[in-house]
Design a protein around this motif. Structure first.
Motif, PDB file in Angstrom:
ATOM      1  N   SER A  21       0.839  -1.186   0.000  1.00  0.00           N
ATOM      2  CA  SER A  21       0.000   0.000   0.000  1.00  0.00           C
ATOM      3  C   SER A  21       0.878   1.241   0.000  1.00  0.00           C
ATOM      4  N   CYS A  22       0.384   2.286  -0.629  1.00  0.00           N
ATOM      5  CA  CYS A  22       1.071   3.566  -0.638  1.00  0.00           C
ATOM      6  C   CYS A  22       0.057   4.640  -0.270  1.00  0.00           C
ATOM      7  N   ALA A  23       0.185   5.180   0.938  1.00  0.00           N
ATOM      8  CA  ALA A  23      -0.693   6.252   1.385  1.00  0.00           C
ATOM      9  C   ALA A  23      -0.123   7.581   0.905  1.00  0.00           C
ATOM     10  N   THR A  78      -5.036   6.124  -1.682  1.00  0.00           N
ATOM     11  CA  THR A  78      -4.041   5.067  -1.522  1.00  0.00           C
ATOM     12  C   THR A  78      -3.930   4.285  -2.826  1.00  0.00           C
ATOM     13  N   TYR A  80      -2.338   0.686  -4.446  1.00  0.00           N
ATOM     14  CA  TYR A  80      -1.950  -0.658  -4.040  1.00  0.00           C
ATOM     15  C   TYR A  80      -1.155  -1.346  -5.146  1.00  0.00           C
TER      16      TYR A  80
END
Length: 126
Positions: A21-23, A78, A80
């Motif tokens: 995940s990348c917030a 976010t 993914y």
């Protein structure tokens, strides 16, 4: 300030799956691209995948196409990276990146993007 925070890395066995995940925060207005890169010791950084927020187009490197899937949750801001059928050669530090320049992914895959996260380790054992 653009901030990208990766999570979801870990140690898995070959054939297993992981979802990174990348917030994303600090990007205000306009379209941009979010990419995933990876780097392992002694190897150059590799562009893995990218999603374009303007047209939704998705891009994949040859080594991951068919196994990895990039997606985006607009509400959660976010991105993914679903990684399936992992191989030992997928072992690397994975970085999330963002770019607002409009440069095509085919260039960004090699040059990198404007902003990078700190990365997350993915280790695939045999």
């Amino acid at each position: 300030e653009v901030q990208l925070v990766e999570s979801g890395g870990g140690l898995v066995q070959a054939g297993d799956s992981l979802r990174l995940s990348c917030a994303i925060s600090g990007i205000t207005g306009g379209d941009y691209q979010i990419g995933w890169y990876r780097q392992s010791p002694g190897k150059p950084r590799e562009g893995v995948s990218c999603i374009n927020t303007e047209d939704g187009n998705k891009y994949y490197g040859d080594s991951v196409r068919g196994r990895f899937t990039i997606s985006r949750d607009k509400v959660k801001n976010t991105v993914y990276l679903q990684m399936n059928r992992l191989k030992p050669e997928d072992t690397a530090v994975y970085y999330c990146a963002a770019d607002m320049s409009g440069t095509t992914w085919y260039i960004l895959a090699h040059t990198g993007m404007q902003h990078f996260g700190k990365g997350v380790q993915v280790t695939v054992s045999t």
